[in-house]
Design a protein around this motif. Structure first.
Motif, short mmCIF file in Angstrom:
data_model
loop_
_atom_site.label_atom_id
_atom_site.label_comp_id
_atom_site.label_asym_id
_atom_site.label_seq_id
_atom_site.Cartn_x
_atom_site.Cartn_y
_atom_site.Cartn_z
N ARG A 65 9.78 1.36 -19.46
CA ARG A 65 11.01 1.96 -19.99
C ARG A 65 12.23 1.53 -19.19
O ARG A 65 13.26 1.16 -19.76
N VAL A 176 7.59 5.91 -23.58
CA VAL A 176 6.80 6.55 -22.53
C VAL A 176 5.94 5.48 -21.89
O VAL A 176 5.16 4.81 -22.57
N ASP A 177 6.08 5.30 -20.59
CA ASP A 177 5.27 4.30 -19.90
C ASP A 177 3.79 4.64 -20.03
O ASP A 177 3.39 5.79 -19.83
#
Length: 386
Positions: A65, A176-177
């Motif tokens: 992100r 979202v990682d």
């Protein structure tokens, strides 16, 4: 996550590969020759080559992100500044910086696919990710002419900046990682470049760039100059072939998922690629009426395997090195892509289209031999520091 990754890479492709639509306007507004305008058009690609591996490191170290949002935000700023400059030199410099910043999406979006999709679905997911380029070029082709008509070069650059800005906001708010399993505290992943399989995939991918660009770069010229098609008809056919190639990437991704291997399908497709290019060369040399159909088929086949190589690279590198490895993959392919059109253009001038397509076929066959067999691929190791 896949949609955001495709959007992030696609927004970069809008200005990196959509600037050729601005060539006539650049010449008219800045009083440039075609060669000078070409330097400006190529500036983002040159900038991208400098930073691809660095952005991969940022994605590996700090997350997807941050890498994508930060790079696209910088690209937005540079495009905005470029829209208001009146100096061709400053314009080229700012567009080069925009390309250097926008390269973040190339490495980080691949990591998103690697992290959020299981191995049995990753091939199709990466195939979707690889459709970002033709989709980005299609968006640029649809939006740039009316933007130039209303606001000139400045209007077109501002539209590109707005696209990057909107994508930046979406990425910053919604990406979202993915989780990064397998790394306990105090452990670090070993470099995957001790394994020759990764080098072989890089090398095979570089070889496969030649048949892809031999057909993509010269299809329209061949159809118009040698087969006497109209420019409109040739352009429409080549555009359809681009979308067919994007669909081929999805089908190849599905094939690799079902096979449980990326390199196996990659080896087989390279053989088909080489055979198609050699058949095309023979037809062109003989002046056969079916040469245009073979040209389009060869173009679609050459485009279809791109996602297989990126998926193989990301899996061979592992989570800790995937960003850097995909950055290296992009860098190597873009270097060959930059050199292929002028080199083959010179070859075509002196020896004809048939010779150029034959060379592309031979290199595709060499790529098949270079690609590691499934049994030669092993998972990246993890070692504890001393």
């Amino acid at each position: 996550m896949l949609s955001l990754g495709v959007a992030a890479q696609g927004s970069g492709c809008v200005f990196m590969y959509g600037l050729p639509f601005l060539l006539p306007a650049l010449q008219a507004e800045y009083g440039l020759s075609l060669a000078q305008a070409g330097v400006i058009v190529g500036a983002p690609s040159a900038g991208m080559l400098v930073t691809l591996i660095a952005w991969g490191w940022v994605a590996d170290r700090y997350g997807e992100r941050i890498a994508m949002a930060g790079g696209l935000a910088l690209a937005t700023a540079f495009l905005g500044l470029a829209a208001w400059t009146t100096s061709p030199v400053a314009l080229a410099a700012l567009l080069g910086l925009a390309g250097a910043a926008g390269a973040s999406a190339n490495a980080a979006s691949g990591r998103v696919v690697l992290g959020w999709f299981p191995r049995e679905r990753r091939g199709v997911a990466m195939g979707w990710r690889q459709t970002a380029q033709p989709l980005g070029v299609a968006v640029a082709g649809a939006l740039t002419p009316p933007a130039v008509h209303v606001g000139g070069v400045r209007g077109a650059l501002l539209v590109m900046a707005v696209i990057c800005l909107l994508t930046t906001v979406c990425v910053a708010l919604m990406v979202v990682d993915p989780p990064r399993p397998g790394g306990a505290a105090g452990e670090r992943s070993a470099s995957p470049y001790g394994d020759p399989a990764l080098w072989r995939v890089h090398g095979a991918s570089m070889l496969l760039v030649v048949p892809q660009f031999a057909t993509a770069a010269f299809a329209l010229t061949y159809l118009v100059a040698e087969r006497h098609w109209t420019t409109g008809a040739a352009g429409a056919v080549v555009a359809v072939a681009q979308f067919a190639g994007a669909g081929g990437r999805l089908l190849c991704g599905r094939w690799s998922d079902r096979a449980g291997s990326r390199v196996g399908p990659m080896r087989r497709l390279a053989l088909v690629n080489g055979a198609a290019a050699l058949c095309l060369a023979a037809a062109v040399q003989a002046g056969g009426s079916f040469a245009p159909a073979l040209l389009i088929a060869a173009l679609v086949i050459a485009m279809s395997g791109n996602g297989l190589a990126f998926t193989a690279v990301s899996e061979l590198a592992g989570q800790a090195w995937a960003g850097r490895a995909m950055g290296a993959q992009n860098t190597a392919q873009n270097l060959v892509a930059a050199a292929t059109p002028p080199a083959l253009g010179a070859l075509i001038t002196h020896a004809g289209y048939g010779t150029a397509f034959a060379l592309a076929g031979v290199l595709a066959l060499a790529a098949s031999a270079t690609t590691p067999a499934p049994g030669d691929v092993r998972r990246p190791a993890v070692r504890r520091p001393a």
